[in-house]
Scaffold this motif. Structure first.
Motif, PDB file in Angstrom:
ATOM      1  N   THR A 250       0.835  -1.209   0.000  1.00 56.76           N
ATOM      2  CA  THR A 250       0.000   0.000   0.000  1.00 56.76           C
ATOM      3  C   THR A 250       0.869   1.258   0.000  1.00 56.76           C
ATOM      4  OG1 THR A 250      -2.000   0.996   0.935  1.00 56.76           O
ATOM      5  CG2 THR A 250      -0.311   0.280   2.506  1.00 56.76           C
ATOM      6  N   HIS A 251       0.206   2.371  -0.239  1.00 59.48           N
ATOM      7  CA  HIS A 251       0.894   3.645  -0.500  1.00 59.48           C
ATOM      8  C   HIS A 251       1.088   4.470   0.773  1.00 59.48           C
ATOM      9  CE1 HIS A 251      -3.062   5.543  -0.024  1.00 59.48           C
ATOM     10  NE2 HIS A 251      -3.504   4.437  -0.583  1.00 59.48           N
ATOM     11  N   GLY A 252       1.714   5.626   0.607  1.00 62.74           N
ATOM     12  CA  GLY A 252       1.958   6.530   1.735  1.00 62.74           C
ATOM     13  C   GLY A 252       0.772   7.443   1.984  1.00 62.74           C
ATOM     14  N   ALA A 253       1.029   8.561   2.664  1.00 62.40           N
ATOM     15  CA  ALA A 253      -0.045   9.480   3.056  1.00 62.40           C
ATOM     16  C   ALA A 253      -0.704  10.120   1.827  1.00 62.40           C
ATOM     17  CB  ALA A 253       0.507  10.556   3.979  1.00 62.40           C
ATOM     18  N   GLY A 254       0.099  10.414   0.819  1.00 62.13           N
ATOM     19  CA  GLY A 254      -0.474  10.965  -0.413  1.00 62.13           C
ATOM     20  C   GLY A 254      -0.580   9.854  -1.437  1.00 62.13           C
ATOM     21  N   GLY A 255      -1.249  10.133  -2.535  1.00 65.60           N
ATOM     22  CA  GLY A 255      -1.272   9.144  -3.619  1.00 65.60           C
ATOM     23  C   GLY A 255      -2.184   7.964  -3.354  1.00 65.60           C
ATOM     24  N   ASP A 256      -2.031   6.940  -4.174  1.00 61.17           N
ATOM     25  CA  ASP A 256      -2.877   5.750  -4.076  1.00 61.17           C
ATOM     26  C   ASP A 256      -2.075   4.553  -4.571  1.00 61.17           C
ATOM     27  OD1 ASP A 256      -2.785   5.942  -6.837  1.00 61.17           O
ATOM     28  OD2 ASP A 256      -4.762   6.838  -7.025  1.00 61.17           O
ATOM     29  N   MET A 257      -2.791   3.441  -4.845  1.00 66.04           N
ATOM     30  CA  MET A 257      -2.072   2.218  -5.221  1.00 66.04           C
ATOM     31  C   MET A 257      -1.388   2.330  -6.588  1.00 66.04           C
ATOM     32  SD  MET A 257      -5.192  -0.286  -6.198  1.00 66.04           S
ATOM     33  CE  MET A 257      -6.494   0.220  -7.311  1.00 66.04           C
ATOM     34  N   ASN A 258      -1.733   3.380  -7.365  1.00 63.85           N
ATOM     35  CA  ASN A 258      -1.088   3.545  -8.672  1.00 63.85           C
ATOM     36  C   ASN A 258       0.155   4.426  -8.614  1.00 63.85           C
ATOM     37  OD1 ASN A 258      -2.965   1.881 -10.011  1.00 63.85           O
ATOM     38  ND2 ASN A 258      -4.460   3.535  -9.900  1.00 63.85           N
ATOM     39  N   PHE A 259       0.638   4.673  -7.399  1.00 68.01           N
ATOM     40  CA  PHE A 259       1.908   5.376  -7.230  1.00 68.01           C
ATOM     41  C   PHE A 259       2.967   4.587  -8.019  1.00 68.01           C
ATOM     42  CE2 PHE A 259       5.761   6.390  -4.742  1.00 68.01           C
ATOM     43  CZ  PHE A 259       5.679   7.778  -4.775  1.00 68.01           C
ATOM     44  N   PRO A 260       3.748   5.265  -8.871  1.00 68.10           N
ATOM     45  CA  PRO A 260       4.651   4.547  -9.787  1.00 68.10           C
ATOM     46  C   PRO A 260       5.557   3.507  -9.126  1.00 68.10           C
ATOM     47  CG  PRO A 260       4.612   6.880 -10.317  1.00 68.10           C
ATOM     48  CD  PRO A 260       3.769   6.715  -9.091  1.00 68.10           C
ATOM     49  N   HIS A 261       6.070   3.810  -7.933  1.00 74.55           N
ATOM     50  CA  HIS A 261       6.964   2.847  -7.274  1.00 74.55           C
ATOM     51  C   HIS A 261       6.224   1.545  -6.961  1.00 74.55           C
ATOM     52  CE1 HIS A 261       9.978   6.071  -5.616  1.00 74.55           C
ATOM     53  NE2 HIS A 261       9.707   6.228  -6.896  1.00 74.55           N
ATOM     54  N   LEU A 262       4.959   1.662  -6.560  1.00 67.84           N
ATOM     55  CA  LEU A 262       4.192   0.465  -6.198  1.00 67.84           C
ATOM     56  C   LEU A 262       3.866  -0.352  -7.442  1.00 67.84           C
ATOM     57  CD1 LEU A 262       1.635   1.696  -3.495  1.00 67.84           C
ATOM     58  CD2 LEU A 262       4.053   1.183  -3.263  1.00 67.84           C
ATOM     59  N   VAL A 263       3.499   0.342  -8.506  1.00 67.49           N
ATOM     60  CA  VAL A 263       3.166  -0.345  -9.762  1.00 67.49           C
ATOM     61  C   VAL A 263       4.395  -1.115 -10.254  1.00 67.49           C
ATOM     62  CG1 VAL A 263       2.478  -0.004 -12.171  1.00 67.49           C
ATOM     63  CG2 VAL A 263       1.414   1.375 -10.376  1.00 67.49           C
ATOM     64  N   SER A 264       5.532  -0.453 -10.178  1.00 65.33           N
ATOM     65  CA  SER A 264       6.787  -1.058 -10.635  1.00 65.33           C
ATOM     66  C   SER A 264       7.143  -2.294  -9.800  1.00 65.33           C
ATOM     67  CB  SER A 264       7.897  -0.003 -10.544  1.00 65.33           C
ATOM     68  OG  SER A 264       9.154  -0.582 -10.712  1.00 65.33           O
ATOM     69  N   LEU A 265       7.026  -2.168  -8.478  1.00 58.57           N
ATOM     70  CA  LEU A 265       7.367  -3.292  -7.599  1.00 58.57           C
ATOM     71  C   LEU A 265       6.400  -4.460  -7.810  1.00 58.57           C
ATOM     72  CD1 LEU A 265       9.015  -4.555  -5.319  1.00 58.57           C
ATOM     73  CD2 LEU A 265       7.578  -3.362  -3.668  1.00 58.57           C
ATOM     74  N   ALA A 266       5.104  -4.145  -7.933  1.00 60.97           N
ATOM     75  CA  ALA A 266       4.102  -5.206  -8.118  1.00 60.97           C
ATOM     76  C   ALA A 266       4.373  -5.979  -9.410  1.00 60.97           C
ATOM     77  CB  ALA A 266       2.697  -4.599  -8.147  1.00 60.97           C
TER      78      ALA A 266
END
Length: 220
Positions: free
Chosen positions: A30-46
């Motif tokens: 999951t993401h930090g205080a701002g943003g959502d699950m489409n935060f680029p770092h999360l998409v890349s890691l997933a």
């Protein structure tokens, strides 16, 4: 695969990144205080994890209240645990910034309630150990209670995670832990002179090799 996970009278938006072969272990991200699950770092890691055989469920939960975020994360863990489609033997909880605090909090709560080994470990990306420049008050209480393996990936110039302070907390932790420092990176994992893709490759490879070591340990 997009899913909606019931949470109270609402739903949490989530996306499964599914490997080609059936996976026995998963990561909830999951993401930090701002943003959502489409935060680029999360998409890349997933995407990276799925391409290396680990199912990854990332979800969005807005809100700056850590108790609320923790409750949502716990709901997602229960959802995956009871899922017939992905019969997993264990999961690793992962989050970026505030998301990693929520993950740590869930692990602490669940370890007090049940000890069924479903949660295998914790991955903290840019763990926010303190508020910017407020280093007297550390958010370390959950970390000190956790006993499962923990990986920290932090920037050595993170204004919310002073290097020596995190190393000090790590030395007091009961859990097996590893810290990977991204040289000169700030809280957003940006480094002058390096591309985001380049930094993400380093982070993704670190996370995966750590997962692989810990899955191997768990299966012995």
């Amino acid at each position: 695969v997009k899913v909606k996970i019931p949470f109270g009278n609402k739903y949490l938006d989530a996306i499964f990144s599914v490997p080609e072969k059936k996976s026995t272990y998963g990561v909830i991200l999951t993401h930090g205080a701002g943003g959502d699950m489409n935060f680029p770092h999360l998409v890349s890691l997933a995407a990276y994890l799925a391409s290396h055989g680990v199912v990854c469920l990332r979800f969005t939960c807005k809100g700056l209240n850590i108790a609320y975020r923790t409750k949502a994360f716990k709901t997602v863990v229960e959802y995956l645990k009871l899922s017939d489609e992905y019969k997993l033997s264990g999961v690793f909880l992962a989050g970026r910034s505030m998301g990693s605090r929520a993950a740590a909090s869930v692990i602490r709560h669940l370890s007090q309630e049940d000890d069924d080994d479903f949660i295998q470990g914790l991955v903290c990306l840019s763990y926010p150990l303190h508020r910017p420049k407020v280093q007297s008050k550390l958010r370390d209480e959950d970390l000190l209670f956790i006993t499962c393996p923990v990986l920290f990936v932090s920037g050595s110039a993170d204004e919310m995670c002073e290097k020596q302070l995190l190393e000090g907390v790590a030395s007091k932790m009961k859990a097996p832990k590893k810290i990977h420092w991204i040289d000169k990176a700030n809280h957003g994992m940006a480094v002058k002179g390096r591309t985001t893709d380049d930094i993400m490759e380093e982070i993704n490879a670190q996370v995966f090799s750590w997962l692989r070591e810990n899955i191997a340990l768990g299966q012995k």
